[in-house]
Enzyme design. Structure first.
Site, mmCIF file in Angstrom:
data_model
loop_
_atom_site.group_PDB
_atom_site.id
_atom_site.type_symbol
_atom_site.label_atom_id
_atom_site.label_comp_id
_atom_site.label_asym_id
_atom_site.label_seq_id
_atom_site.Cartn_x
_atom_site.Cartn_y
_atom_site.Cartn_z
ATOM 1 N N CYS A 111 49.386 28.827 75.857
ATOM 2 C CA CYS A 111 48.495 28.129 76.788
ATOM 3 C C CYS A 111 47.093 28.729 76.758
ATOM 4 O O CYS A 111 46.111 28.038 77.016
ATOM 5 C CB CYS A 111 49.064 28.138 78.202
ATOM 6 S SG CYS A 111 49.428 29.798 78.848
ATOM 7 N N HIS A 140 49.908 31.732 83.826
ATOM 8 C CA HIS A 140 49.836 30.525 82.998
ATOM 9 C C HIS A 140 48.418 29.969 83.086
ATOM 10 O O HIS A 140 47.784 30.009 84.145
ATOM 11 C CB HIS A 140 50.847 29.485 83.499
ATOM 12 C CG HIS A 140 50.794 28.190 82.745
ATOM 13 N ND1 HIS A 140 51.086 28.095 81.404
ATOM 14 C CD2 HIS A 140 50.470 26.924 83.163
ATOM 15 C CE1 HIS A 140 50.957 26.832 81.016
ATOM 16 N NE2 HIS A 140 50.579 26.114 82.064
#
Length: 543
Positions: free
Chosen positions: A182, A499
């Site tokens: 990510c 994240h």
């Protein structure tokens, strides 16, 4: 797609009446008095109480549905995830929700707009309803005709005087997570939505067919632009070649562990710079970052001026250092507050960190700092001994795109531990960098300190430049150092288990990119995000 939130008043549940639209002759020569009619009693309640908002919301939905390349009407929620479909969807008339089935997502929201023909479905009536007000908007005279409705002569006229758009797709597409990647996805999305980088690659600034480098990141980025802008696709894209190229060039970035997005930005820009100067060897590129005119330094390359003045002899030392992003300290001063403890009827003292404005962080970055003589931070050549001195940074040359890194990760050498700084940073959509420039802090010395550095920003022409002009564009400074927010990178969670997601602006609309998922977002959501990196694009370039 933006829709206005409107809530109808309660209406009776009597059967809806289908109203026949009057013919043209009846409209011109009515035989009976004109009556106000509605598709059903529920629409009547909506239009009588919130007519303007309802009409405005339906008009915006209609515009979104008919806009070429707009994929927002095909992206819907399914449980906790977001998916895309080529089938008919149903857009709520009273909020931004998109559903795949004709199901009411909220009790008070009783109208949906079908995405193919913009027909209105009433959840109370459990049927499509024909309402003269909305039908007039839907089938208005300003509606574009489809190609199938054109006559033969019209088709030949259009064919002789138009060309096919080479990049019909919008570029709104997610990137698959290939094992904690990510950090790579959010930076790639910021490059995809960067107007200068996009123009360079879509105008064949780098041709994969002519490149001989192995695992070339510039070739991989060229592939991404081709895939994203060749045709509209809603499924995610696996940037395998980009990942392999980054592993080859990135050193510590290799492997499947989570990495830092800011570190990746520096790595990918260096890699793209290396590929570009090989492409342009012998032309205009230069390995010196201060003078390099490759697309990376034309877009991101700026100069930071450092001025150190000895407090004793007043000798001033000036240095100009290149930068591709600004890293700002965001640690705020803690405020001690007393908190009541209801269970024991007492109080406890807690420290809270208040929010900060981005301009406050920039002001701190460019403010005067005192270097202590005892610490030996500055050794004056004139005095030939450690002296107290005043140090100040200023922005000497601004690039067209300014990435701002907010230092959320704090590392303590003494405690041998790392932590995340949770300070809330308020950032604007428009940012004026004038107060932080060299000309603003010392106008009289700005010209003398420039030395042999080219004046102005190393910017490419503009997004409307012709393809054959992109590679040879001369440095052009911003007309005014006013910048618009283009992308926001967000880190969610803890330092070791977080994240990354990002937001990017396309036109006047914002979209959230969470790996392969793409969801439309409103500006309020973007400005409320816990930003880790901000990308600002200059509003105007000089001619």
């Amino acid at each position: 797609m933006a829709t206005a939130t409107v809530t109808p008043t309660s209406a009776s549940t009597e059967s809806p009446k289908l109203i026949k639209k009057a013919s043209l002759s009846e409209t011109k020569n009515p035989t009976t008095p004109t009556l106000t009619s509605f598709g059903c009693q529920h629409i009547k309640g909506l239009l009588q109480t919130n007519r303007d908002k309802a009409v405005d919301g339906y008009t915006k939905i209609l515009k979104s549905i008919r806009q070429d390349g707009n994929a927002s009407a095909q992206i819907y929620k399914s449980g906790d995830s977001t998916k895309a479909t080529s089938d008919v969807t149903y857009l709520c008339l009273q909020c931004t929700n998109v559903s795949k089935a004709r199901e009411r997502h909220r009790k008070e929201h009783i109208f949906s707009v079908e995405s193919k023909n913009a027909f209105i479905f009433c959840h109370e009536c459990k049927d499509f309803v024909y309402d003269p007000t909305f039908e007039e908007i839907r089938s208005g005279n300003n509606r574009k005709r489809k190609a199938s409705a054109l006559t033969g002569d019209e088709k030949r006229l259009i064919s002789a005087n138009s060309t096919a758009t080479p990049c019909a797709a919008t570029g709104l597409r997610g990137l698959y997570n290939m094992g904690q990647t990510c950090f790579m996805s959010v930076i790639l999305q910021s490059l995809i939505h960067n107007p200068f980088i996009r123009t360079f690659y879509l105008s064949e600034g780098h041709r994969k067919e002519d490149c001989e480098r192995q695992a070339c990141t510039s070739c991989a980025l060229d592939d991404i632009f081709r895939e994203f802008f060749r045709e509209e696709k809603h499924e995610g894209y696996g940037a395998v070649d980009m990942l392999q190229g980054c592993w080859k060039d990135g050193g510590s970035l290799a492997g499947y562990s989570q990495q830092d997005a800011h570190e990746f930005l520096g790595s990918i820009l260096n890699s793209l710079h290396a590929a570009t100067i090989e492409d342009d060897e012998g032309k205009h590129s230069h390995k010196d970052a201060k003078h390099c005119q490759c697309i990376i330094h034309q877009t991101f390359g700026g100069l930071l001026k450092s001025t150190v003045t000895c407090s004793s002899c007043k000798t001033t030392t000036t240095a100009l250092d290149p930068f591709i992003d600004l890293s700002l300290d965001i640690r705020s001063v803690p405020v001690t507050k007393k908190k009541k403890l209801s269970l024991i009827n007492g109080t406890s003292t807690v420290k809270e960190f208040g929010p900060m404005d981005l301009t406050e962080c920039l002001g701190r970055f460019t403010s005067t700092e005192t270097l202590s003589a005892e610490a030996g931070s500055y050794n004056c050549r004139t005095c030939s001994s450690p002296q107290e001195a005043k140090k100040k940074f200023s922005l000497s040359r601004l690039p067209p795109v300014v990435p701002i890194h907010l230092k959320r990760f704090s590392h303590s050498k003494s405690l041998k531990e790392s932590s995340k700084v949770e300070t809330k940073i308020r950032f604007p959509t428009s940012l004026d960098l004038s107060p932080y420039t060299t000309s603003s802090s010392a106008k009289s010395k700005a010209t003398a300190a420039s030395d042999d550095i080219p004046n102005g920003s190393a910017a490419i022409n503009n997004t409307d430049a012709k393809p054959d002009e992109i590679g040879s564009a001369l440095p052009r400074p911003p007309t005014r150092p006013v910048y618009e927010l283009s992308s926001v990178v967000v880190h969610k969670g803890k330092i070791d288990s977080g994240h990354y997601v990002s937001y990017s602006r396309q036109g006047d609309e914002w979209f959230r990119f969470d790996d392969s998922m793409v969801v439309q977002a409103d500006e309020k959501e973007v400005l409320g995000a816990e930003a880790y990196m901000l990308f600002y694009v200059v509003r105007e370039l000089s001619g």
